[in-house]
Design a protein around this motif. Structure first.
Motif, PDB file in Angstrom:
ATOM      1  N   LYS A   1       0.830  -1.205   0.000  1.00 17.38           N
ATOM      2  CA  LYS A   1       0.000   0.000   0.000  1.00 17.38           C
ATOM      3  C   LYS A   1       0.866   1.258   0.000  1.00 17.38           C
ATOM      4  O   LYS A   1       0.628   2.207  -0.753  1.00 17.38           O
ATOM      5  CB  LYS A   1      -0.919  -0.022   1.220  1.00 17.38           C
ATOM      6  CG  LYS A   1      -1.791   1.196   1.373  1.00 17.38           C
ATOM      7  CD  LYS A   1      -2.651   1.088   2.639  1.00 17.38           C
ATOM      8  CE  LYS A   1      -3.477   2.353   2.849  1.00 17.38           C
ATOM      9  NZ  LYS A   1      -4.272   2.282   4.102  1.00 17.38           N
ATOM     10  N   ARG A   2       1.877   1.269   0.874  1.00 16.53           N
ATOM     11  CA  ARG A   2       2.718   2.465   1.008  1.00 16.53           C
ATOM     12  C   ARG A   2       3.584   2.699  -0.221  1.00 16.53           C
ATOM     13  O   ARG A   2       3.899   3.846  -0.553  1.00 16.53           O
ATOM     14  CB  ARG A   2       3.613   2.337   2.246  1.00 16.53           C
ATOM     15  CG  ARG A   2       2.874   2.360   3.570  1.00 16.53           C
ATOM     16  CD  ARG A   2       3.857   2.585   4.698  1.00 16.53           C
ATOM     17  NE  ARG A   2       3.272   2.366   6.014  1.00 16.53           N
ATOM     18  CZ  ARG A   2       3.912   2.602   7.155  1.00 16.53           C
ATOM     19  NH1 ARG A   2       5.158   3.039   7.140  1.00 16.53           N
ATOM     20  NH2 ARG A   2       3.319   2.372   8.316  1.00 16.53           N
ATOM     21  N   SER A   3       3.998   1.633  -0.863  1.00 15.95           N
ATOM     22  CA  SER A   3       4.903   1.788  -1.994  1.00 15.95           C
ATOM     23  C   SER A   3       4.167   2.053  -3.309  1.00 15.95           C
ATOM     24  O   SER A   3       4.804   2.383  -4.313  1.00 15.95           O
ATOM     25  CB  SER A   3       5.788   0.545  -2.147  1.00 15.95           C
ATOM     26  OG  SER A   3       4.991  -0.596  -2.441  1.00 15.95           O
ATOM     27  N   GLY A   4       2.840   1.936  -3.305  1.00 25.42           N
ATOM     28  CA  GLY A   4       2.074   2.095  -4.537  1.00 25.42           C
ATOM     29  C   GLY A   4       2.295   3.430  -5.219  1.00 25.42           C
ATOM     30  O   GLY A   4       2.560   3.494  -6.435  1.00 25.42           O
ATOM     31  N   SER A   5       2.199   4.527  -4.455  1.00 26.18           N
ATOM     32  CA  SER A   5       2.365   5.854  -5.046  1.00 26.18           C
ATOM     33  C   SER A   5       3.808   6.077  -5.492  1.00 26.18           C
ATOM     34  O   SER A   5       4.064   6.804  -6.462  1.00 26.18           O
ATOM     35  CB  SER A   5       1.954   6.935  -4.047  1.00 26.18           C
ATOM     36  OG  SER A   5       2.762   6.883  -2.883  1.00 26.18           O
TER      37      SER A   5
ATOM     38  N   ALA B   1       4.150   4.380  -8.787  1.00 23.25           N
ATOM     39  CA  ALA B   1       3.428   5.179  -9.782  1.00 23.25           C
ATOM     40  C   ALA B   1       4.283   6.352 -10.233  1.00 23.25           C
ATOM     41  O   ALA B   1       4.289   6.721 -11.422  1.00 23.25           O
ATOM     42  CB  ALA B   1       2.107   5.674  -9.196  1.00 23.25           C
ATOM     43  N   PHE B   2       5.026   6.944  -9.294  1.00 24.74           N
ATOM     44  CA  PHE B   2       5.892   8.081  -9.609  1.00 24.74           C
ATOM     45  C   PHE B   2       7.004   7.674 -10.571  1.00 24.74           C
ATOM     46  O   PHE B   2       7.241   8.335 -11.582  1.00 24.74           O
ATOM     47  CB  PHE B   2       6.486   8.649  -8.319  1.00 24.74           C
ATOM     48  CG  PHE B   2       7.405   9.822  -8.528  1.00 24.74           C
ATOM     49  CD1 PHE B   2       6.898  11.095  -8.684  1.00 24.74           C
ATOM     50  CD2 PHE B   2       8.784   9.646  -8.569  1.00 24.74           C
ATOM     51  CE1 PHE B   2       7.739  12.184  -8.879  1.00 24.74           C
ATOM     52  CE2 PHE B   2       9.637  10.718  -8.771  1.00 24.74           C
ATOM     53  CZ  PHE B   2       9.110  11.989  -8.921  1.00 24.74           C
TER      54      PHE B   2
ATOM     55  N   LYS C   1       5.992   6.705 -14.270  1.00 20.59           N
ATOM     56  CA  LYS C   1       5.671   7.789 -15.195  1.00 20.59           C
ATOM     57  C   LYS C   1       6.839   8.050 -16.138  1.00 20.59           C
ATOM     58  O   LYS C   1       6.663   8.527 -17.267  1.00 20.59           O
ATOM     59  CB  LYS C   1       5.327   9.060 -14.403  1.00 20.59           C
ATOM     60  CG  LYS C   1       5.046  10.294 -15.231  1.00 20.59           C
ATOM     61  CD  LYS C   1       3.757  10.179 -16.015  1.00 20.59           C
ATOM     62  CE  LYS C   1       3.435  11.483 -16.752  1.00 20.59           C
ATOM     63  NZ  LYS C   1       2.238  11.372 -17.600  1.00 20.59           N
TER      64      LYS C   1
END
Length: 331
Positions: free
Chosen positions: A305-309, A312-313, A316
């Protein structure tokens, strides 16, 4: 420029606006004690908030501070829950008037804009122009001058009660005398973004810059004329110093084919790459999460959960080789 607006405070204090402001402030925090406590006497608390905002007795500045390192040291401000409701109530009504003052290529704190839209626009300009300059303000939030900011708000609003609330919010925090906005408040995002609006117009109207992208205080300007870029950088630095009491870091000026540093990436005409700082930051953050998992402090679900963003970064950008280098290191 649009005309000054009046009579907004009654709309801000309407029950339906305050109710929506509560829902926004409570989003993702329904189990937190301040939210539970506010909800237990909801009608009374909403009534009191409306009354205090209307008569000017609401007290701003009940802040809790903590420090993060992401990647540099930042002092984050956490307002009390009633203040967060008040901030949402104010900005729900005032948002359109801040929006009307923005240039098209300002991307922070705006609906339908954001980081990735700013990056896409920067790539568009990198395809179109040969030269760029990267401009960012030294200690931006800490350096915002209260008097200048309030004068800007007086050019936009003529509602005395609203201006009084904004004045109290601005003066509820300072780093040194008469300057500084707290990082973390919703109002700070809007006010800090607005503070550079006239600087954007200066670059367009006075410097005749054909390409500009700004995300808060991070600005890229583009042109096919190298001398125009250098002249604009000099004039912009002077404008910020004389008009806004701000200083910029040493600007980066180069050809767009070599890549423009922006928002943790390096922008090229046909791709994005992660900056070296972003690569290092990602590895450090993932190592911290891995250690927490190895020590049994967080679960596999939590680390995912914590590493998801974070993933995503990096996804990109063109990070195939970088992601290959991570294989087998982390979960």
């Amino acid at each position: 420029m649009p005309q000054r607006v009046n009579n907004l405070m009654d709309e801000i204090c309407r029950f339906d606006n305050l109710n929506e402001a509560f829902l926004r402030a409570a989003k993702g925090k329904s189990g937190f004690f301040p939210v539970i406590a506010f909800r237990e006497n909801y009608d009374l608390n909403i009534y009191e908030l409306a009354r205090q905002l209307a008569d000017g007795t609401f007290k701003f500045g009940n802040y809790h501070f903590f420090t993060i390192f992401d990647p540099k040291k930042r002092r984050i401000c956490a307002a009390s829950f009633p203040e967060r409701v008040a901030f949402h109530a104010l900005m729900r009504v005032c948002h359109p008037f801040f929006e009307n003052r923005q240039v098209a290529d300002s991307y922070a704190s705006r609906i339908g804009k954001g980081t990735y839209a700013a990056l896409d626009r920067a790539r568009h300009f990198a395809r179109k122009y040969q030269f760029f300059a990267k401009l960012d303000v030294t200690k931006y939030f800490d350096s915002i001058n209260h008097t200048i900011l309030f004068r800007m708000l007086c050019r936009m609003f003529k509602d005395d009660r609203l201006l009084d609330s904004f004045n109290k919010i601005i003066n509820s925090y300072s780093v040194c005398e008469n300057s500084g906005l707290p990082i973390g408040n919703l109002t700070s995002q809007y006010l800090a973004n607005h503070y550079l609006t006239y600087a954007d117009r200066f670059l367009y109207d006075d410097c005749k810059i054909p390409g500009l992208v700004r995300y808060m205080d991070d600005t890229l300007i583009f042109s096919n004329d190298k001398s125009q870029i250098f002249s604009a950088v000099s004039d912009y630095e002077k404008y910020l110093s004389e008009k806004l009491d701000l200083k910029i870091h040493a600007p980066s000026v180069n050809r767009t084919c070599y890549g423009a540093p922006f928002l943790g990436y390096v922008v090229y005409s046909d791709k994005l790459k992660l900056s070296q700082r972003s690569r290092h930051r990602f590895r450090v953050k993932m190592a911290v999460l891995q250690n927490l998992y190895d020590d049994g402090i967080i679960s596999e679900k939590e680390i995912s959960k914590r590493s998801g963003s974070m993933f995503a970064f990096i996804n990109k950008a063109d990070t195939f080789n970088f992601r290959r280098s991570l294989k087998g290191i982390y979960l």
